[in-house]
Design a protein around this motif. Structure first.
Motif, PDB file in Angstrom:
ATOM      1  N   PRO A  88       0.931  -1.261   0.005  1.00 43.12           N
ATOM      2  CA  PRO A  88       0.114   0.154   0.312  1.00 43.12           C
ATOM      3  C   PRO A  88       0.760   1.543  -0.235  1.00 43.12           C
ATOM      4  O   PRO A  88       0.299   2.158  -0.687  1.00 43.12           O
ATOM      5  N   GLU A  89       2.123   1.076   0.553  1.00 39.18           N
ATOM      6  CA  GLU A  89       2.658   2.079   0.757  1.00 39.18           C
ATOM      7  C   GLU A  89       3.718   2.318  -0.565  1.00 39.18           C
ATOM      8  O   GLU A  89       4.184   3.977  -0.867  1.00 39.18           O
ATOM      9  N   ASP A  90       3.210   1.962  -1.643  1.00 38.02           N
ATOM     10  CA  ASP A  90       3.915   2.220  -3.192  1.00 38.02           C
ATOM     11  C   ASP A  90       2.526   3.065  -4.226  1.00 38.02           C
ATOM     12  O   ASP A  90       3.532   3.585  -4.621  1.00 38.02           O
ATOM     13  N   THR A  91       1.548   3.180  -3.324  1.00 39.06           N
ATOM     14  CA  THR A  91       0.590   4.150  -3.540  1.00 39.06           C
ATOM     15  C   THR A  91       1.132   5.242  -4.262  1.00 39.06           C
ATOM     16  O   THR A  91       2.040   5.847  -3.311  1.00 39.06           O
ATOM     17  N   ALA A  92       1.115   5.512  -5.030  1.00 37.23           N
ATOM     18  CA  ALA A  92       1.964   7.358  -5.148  1.00 37.23           C
ATOM     19  C   ALA A  92       1.144   6.931  -7.444  1.00 37.23           C
ATOM     20  O   ALA A  92       1.172   6.319  -7.768  1.00 37.23           O
ATOM     21  N   VAL A  93       1.582   8.829  -7.623  1.00 35.15           N
ATOM     22  CA  VAL A  93       2.038   9.133  -9.178  1.00 35.15           C
ATOM     23  C   VAL A  93       3.271   8.678  -9.525  1.00 35.15           C
ATOM     24  O   VAL A  93       4.217   8.926  -8.592  1.00 35.15           O
ATOM     25  N   TYR A  94       3.839   7.790 -10.815  1.00 38.82           N
ATOM     26  CA  TYR A  94       5.210   7.553 -11.167  1.00 38.82           C
ATOM     27  C   TYR A  94       5.567   8.175 -12.705  1.00 38.82           C
ATOM     28  O   TYR A  94       4.159   8.228 -12.977  1.00 38.82           O
ATOM     29  N   TYR A  95       6.319   8.660 -11.965  1.00 40.86           N
ATOM     30  CA  TYR A  95       6.864   9.664 -12.803  1.00 40.86           C
ATOM     31  C   TYR A  95       8.105   9.630 -13.584  1.00 40.86           C
ATOM     32  O   TYR A  95       8.688   8.388 -13.445  1.00 40.86           O
ATOM     33  N   ASP A 111      16.088  16.603 -16.804  1.00 44.08           N
ATOM     34  CA  ASP A 111      15.135  17.654 -17.579  1.00 44.08           C
ATOM     35  C   ASP A 111      14.162  17.887 -18.584  1.00 44.08           C
ATOM     36  O   ASP A 111      13.837  18.636 -18.647  1.00 44.08           O
ATOM     37  N   TYR A 112      13.689  16.408 -19.293  1.00 44.64           N
ATOM     38  CA  TYR A 112      12.459  15.617 -19.191  1.00 44.64           C
ATOM     39  C   TYR A 112      11.808  14.929 -18.178  1.00 44.64           C
ATOM     40  O   TYR A 112      12.396  14.041 -17.542  1.00 44.64           O
ATOM     41  N   TRP A 113      10.747  16.070 -18.195  1.00 43.72           N
ATOM     42  CA  TRP A 113       9.057  14.960 -17.239  1.00 43.72           C
ATOM     43  C   TRP A 113       8.175  13.758 -18.327  1.00 43.72           C
ATOM     44  O   TRP A 113       7.816  14.965 -18.993  1.00 43.72           O
ATOM     45  N   GLY A 114       8.111  13.306 -17.487  1.00 42.21           N
ATOM     46  CA  GLY A 114       6.535  12.445 -18.363  1.00 42.21           C
ATOM     47  C   GLY A 114       5.485  13.778 -17.096  1.00 42.21           C
ATOM     48  O   GLY A 114       5.896  13.820 -15.952  1.00 42.21           O
ATOM     49  N   GLN A 115       4.299  13.197 -17.311  1.00 47.39           N
ATOM     50  CA  GLN A 115       2.573  13.510 -16.847  1.00 47.39           C
ATOM     51  C   GLN A 115       2.735  12.308 -15.472  1.00 47.39           C
ATOM     52  O   GLN A 115       1.539  12.942 -14.806  1.00 47.39           O
TER      53      GLN A 115
END
Length: 123
Positions: A88-95, A111-115
């Motif tokens: 459960p602690e892995d719950t997150a938005v992953y970039y 320099d570059y990131w996804g949404q």
């Protein structure tokens, strides 16, 4: 310019698995270090894993070592994150992120990131 698009997130029960993908476009990222970061609600974004441009070296946060695996396919301009034994602690938005310098990426200054893609682990 490099555009990064993550996919593969979703809802999974604790103990389950997911495979995240990050597809790059606009420019080949074969000479870029790539990485995954995550941000849980109300918390700052944290490092998860990085991989060198040739895929020869990887690095992981202690919290995910032995459970997550980062890999890349430069022919497909894509980096992956295999998530196993999810908690459960892995719950997150992953970039997903890319940078020519691994050292910058490791400190979260890519320099570059996804949404981002949402991963939710239910107990």
């Amino acid at each position: 310019q490099v555009q990064l698009v993550e996919s593969g997130g979703g809802l999974v029960q604790a103990g389950g698995s997911l495979r995240l993908s990050c597809a790059a476009s606009g420019r080949t990222v074969s000479r870029y270090a790539m990485g995954w970061f995550r941000q849980a609600p109300g918390k700052e974004r944290n490092f998860v894993a990085t991989i060198t441009s040739d895929g020869g070296n990887t690095n992981y946060a202690d919290s995910v070592k032995g459970r997550f695996t980062i890999s890349r396919d430069n022919a497909k301009n894509t980096v992956y994150l295999q998530l196993n034994s999810l908690k459960p602690e892995d719950t997150a938005v992953y970039y997903c992120a890319a940078d020519p310098l691994l050292s910058r990426l490791t400190t979260g200054h890519g320099d570059y990131w996804g949404q981002g893609t949402q991963v939710t682990v239910s107990s």
